[in-house]
Design a protein around this motif. Sequence first.
Motif, PDB file in Angstrom:
ATOM      1  N   MET A 142       0.841  -1.198   0.000  1.00  0.00           N
ATOM      2  CA  MET A 142       0.000   0.000   0.000  1.00  0.00           C
ATOM      3  C   MET A 142       0.873   1.243   0.000  1.00  0.00           C
ATOM      4  SD  MET A 142      -2.913   1.165   2.793  1.00  0.00           S
ATOM      5  CE  MET A 142      -4.101  -0.036   2.232  1.00  0.00           C
ATOM      6  N   ASN A 143       0.465   2.266  -0.771  1.00  0.00           N
ATOM      7  CA  ASN A 143       1.170   3.538  -0.761  1.00  0.00           C
ATOM      8  C   ASN A 143       0.164   4.660  -0.536  1.00  0.00           C
ATOM      9  OD1 ASN A 143      -0.022   4.174  -3.321  1.00  0.00           O
ATOM     10  ND2 ASN A 143       1.514   2.877  -4.294  1.00  0.00           N
ATOM     11  N   LEU A 144       0.643   5.890  -0.579  1.00  0.00           N
ATOM     12  CA  LEU A 144      -0.205   7.017  -0.243  1.00  0.00           C
ATOM     13  C   LEU A 144      -1.413   7.120  -1.173  1.00  0.00           C
ATOM     14  CD1 LEU A 144      -0.425   9.345   1.744  1.00  0.00           C
ATOM     15  CD2 LEU A 144       0.843  10.772   0.126  1.00  0.00           C
ATOM     16  N   ASP A 145      -1.250   6.738  -2.427  1.00  0.00           N
ATOM     17  CA  ASP A 145      -2.356   6.824  -3.378  1.00  0.00           C
ATOM     18  C   ASP A 145      -3.494   5.871  -3.020  1.00  0.00           C
ATOM     19  OD1 ASP A 145      -0.998   8.723  -4.838  1.00  0.00           O
ATOM     20  OD2 ASP A 145      -0.055   7.248  -6.161  1.00  0.00           O
ATOM     21  N   ASP A 146      -3.202   4.825  -2.213  1.00  0.00           N
ATOM     22  CA  ASP A 146      -4.219   3.853  -1.842  1.00  0.00           C
ATOM     23  C   ASP A 146      -5.006   4.268  -0.599  1.00  0.00           C
ATOM     24  OD1 ASP A 146      -3.411   2.058  -3.880  1.00  0.00           O
ATOM     25  OD2 ASP A 146      -1.759   1.369  -2.614  1.00  0.00           O
ATOM     26  N   VAL A 147      -4.561   5.320   0.072  1.00  0.00           N
ATOM     27  CA  VAL A 147      -5.176   5.711   1.338  1.00  0.00           C
ATOM     28  C   VAL A 147      -6.467   6.479   1.083  1.00  0.00           C
ATOM     29  CG1 VAL A 147      -4.944   7.119   3.422  1.00  0.00           C
ATOM     30  CG2 VAL A 147      -3.012   5.760   2.602  1.00  0.00           C
ATOM     31  N   VAL A 148      -7.567   5.974   1.654  1.00  0.00           N
ATOM     32  CA  VAL A 148      -8.830   6.698   1.673  1.00  0.00           C
ATOM     33  C   VAL A 148      -9.061   7.111   3.120  1.00  0.00           C
ATOM     34  CG1 VAL A 148     -11.314   6.574   1.272  1.00  0.00           C
ATOM     35  CG2 VAL A 148      -9.744   5.354  -0.249  1.00  0.00           C
ATOM     36  N   GLU A 149      -8.990   8.401   3.393  1.00  0.00           N
ATOM     37  CA  GLU A 149      -9.086   8.858   4.768  1.00  0.00           C
ATOM     38  C   GLU A 149     -10.433   8.480   5.371  1.00  0.00           C
ATOM     39  OE1 GLU A 149      -8.081  12.923   5.319  1.00  0.00           O
ATOM     40  OE2 GLU A 149      -5.969  12.597   4.841  1.00  0.00           O
ATOM     41  N   PHE A 150     -10.378   8.055   6.623  1.00  0.00           N
ATOM     42  CA  PHE A 150     -11.552   7.571   7.338  1.00  0.00           C
ATOM     43  C   PHE A 150     -12.196   8.687   8.149  1.00  0.00           C
ATOM     44  CE2 PHE A 150     -13.317   5.977  11.360  1.00  0.00           C
ATOM     45  CZ  PHE A 150     -14.299   5.130  10.877  1.00  0.00           C
ATOM     46  N   TYR A 151     -13.506   8.743   8.091  1.00  0.00           N
ATOM     47  CA  TYR A 151     -14.280   9.626   8.953  1.00  0.00           C
ATOM     48  C   TYR A 151     -15.321   8.778   9.657  1.00  0.00           C
ATOM     49  CZ  TYR A 151     -12.077  13.431   6.430  1.00  0.00           C
ATOM     50  OH  TYR A 151     -11.147  14.285   5.907  1.00  0.00           O
ATOM     51  N   PRO A 152     -15.649   9.106  10.920  1.00  0.00           N
ATOM     52  CA  PRO A 152     -16.597   8.283  11.678  1.00  0.00           C
ATOM     53  C   PRO A 152     -17.863   7.993  10.872  1.00  0.00           C
ATOM     54  CG  PRO A 152     -15.646   9.951  13.092  1.00  0.00           C
ATOM     55  CD  PRO A 152     -15.158  10.246  11.703  1.00  0.00           C
ATOM     56  N   GLY A 153     -18.255   6.728  10.866  1.00  0.00           N
ATOM     57  CA  GLY A 153     -19.432   6.307  10.117  1.00  0.00           C
ATOM     58  C   GLY A 153     -19.114   5.782   8.731  1.00  0.00           C
ATOM     59  N   THR A 154     -17.858   5.895   8.310  1.00  0.00           N
ATOM     60  CA  THR A 154     -17.445   5.431   6.991  1.00  0.00           C
ATOM     61  C   THR A 154     -17.117   3.946   7.019  1.00  0.00           C
ATOM     62  OG1 THR A 154     -16.459   7.601   6.550  1.00  0.00           O
ATOM     63  CG2 THR A 154     -15.830   5.799   5.093  1.00  0.00           C
ATOM     64  N   ASP A 155     -17.651   3.188   6.055  1.00  0.00           N
ATOM     65  CA  ASP A 155     -17.272   1.784   5.921  1.00  0.00           C
ATOM     66  C   ASP A 155     -15.871   1.690   5.336  1.00  0.00           C
ATOM     67  OD1 ASP A 155     -19.729   1.151   6.870  1.00  0.00           O
ATOM     68  OD2 ASP A 155     -20.513   0.326   5.006  1.00  0.00           O
ATOM     69  N   VAL A 156     -15.144   0.643   5.737  1.00  0.00           N
ATOM     70  CA  VAL A 156     -13.783   0.428   5.267  1.00  0.00           C
ATOM     71  C   VAL A 156     -13.775  -0.746   4.298  1.00  0.00           C
ATOM     72  CG1 VAL A 156     -11.417  -0.129   5.936  1.00  0.00           C
ATOM     73  CG2 VAL A 156     -12.827   1.292   7.442  1.00  0.00           C
ATOM     74  N   GLU A 157     -13.317  -0.514   3.092  1.00  0.00           N
ATOM     75  CA  GLU A 157     -13.182  -1.582   2.096  1.00  0.00           C
ATOM     76  C   GLU A 157     -11.796  -2.197   2.248  1.00  0.00           C
ATOM     77  OE1 GLU A 157     -15.502  -2.656   0.161  1.00  0.00           O
ATOM     78  OE2 GLU A 157     -17.019  -1.073   0.374  1.00  0.00           O
ATOM     79  N   HIS A 158     -11.731  -3.405   2.782  1.00  0.00           N
ATOM     80  CA  HIS A 158     -10.447  -4.072   3.007  1.00  0.00           C
ATOM     81  C   HIS A 158      -9.878  -4.583   1.685  1.00  0.00           C
ATOM     82  CE1 HIS A 158      -7.515  -6.932   4.662  1.00  0.00           C
ATOM     83  NE2 HIS A 158      -7.642  -6.295   5.817  1.00  0.00           N
ATOM     84  N   PRO A 159      -8.547  -4.531   1.503  1.00  0.00           N
ATOM     85  CA  PRO A 159      -7.941  -5.012   0.251  1.00  0.00           C
ATOM     86  C   PRO A 159      -8.263  -6.471  -0.063  1.00  0.00           C
ATOM     87  CG  PRO A 159      -6.341  -3.757   1.529  1.00  0.00           C
ATOM     88  CD  PRO A 159      -7.547  -3.938   2.404  1.00  0.00           C
ATOM     89  N   ASP A 160      -8.620  -7.273   0.963  1.00  0.00           N
ATOM     90  CA  ASP A 160      -8.928  -8.687   0.732  1.00  0.00           C
ATOM     91  C   ASP A 160     -10.375  -8.920   0.311  1.00  0.00           C
ATOM     92  OD1 ASP A 160      -6.344  -9.256   1.323  1.00  0.00           O
ATOM     93  OD2 ASP A 160      -6.719 -10.212   3.243  1.00  0.00           O
TER      94      ASP A 160
END
Length: 223
Positions: free
Chosen positions: A1-19
């Motif tokens: 993972m590099n900086l271009d892959d980072v989606v900043e998280f805000y409370p209530g946001t779902d996280v899409e895991h790379p797997d």
Amino acid sequence: MNLDDVVEFYPGTDVEHPDGFRISIRKSNIDHPSSGYGVYVDGTVLPGTVLSLYPGKVYMPWELSDSVVQGNEYMMSRYDNAVIDGKNYERGGEELLRTNLQHEFASGVTRSNEQLKRYRNPYGIGHFINHPSPAATPNVVSFAYDFAEDFPKEMVPYIPNVHATSSSLMNTKSNSLVRSVVIVAARRIHNEELLLNYRYNPQLEYPEWYSPVNQEGAKRRWK
């Protein structure tokens, strides 16, 4: 993972895991008033998959004061005796953002939000994972992890841990930036709420809602 892959998280946001599965924060299924929110997986997780980081300030034992420990149910210990305090993690981000906005309003000068990135790591949600009820068993485990000095510089601001004092910083390993804890799947998980054995110190009084899972393991952790 590099900086271009980072989606900043805000409370209530779902996280899409790379797997390929999704991680979300929702009301816990644990039937207890203190359960609050919990962390859920939608999809299938294989054993050994890293699911989250436990965020917060890092203390060494001699740095812990009564004001930090008393009534604090968010203390995560490591076998090297370091302790991570996840209490008020979100509040820290909110207060920093409020301070920056007040400064901008008063002076017209926009402050850098670089420090806010520590609170925007999409995986810095380990403190939302609940301890299992008496009828359930943990499906994740905590694992001590040290961010190394050669960690990509552009990613360092997103590390959700910081040493509480210069003393704890000086007691890191020579090739380590900061101590942390990762949360790892202990078995195959499919569409479930994540549950972690908190392993509270057996020498202290347990909260009313807490049911020990492995007393011997807790004794080893806190000896």
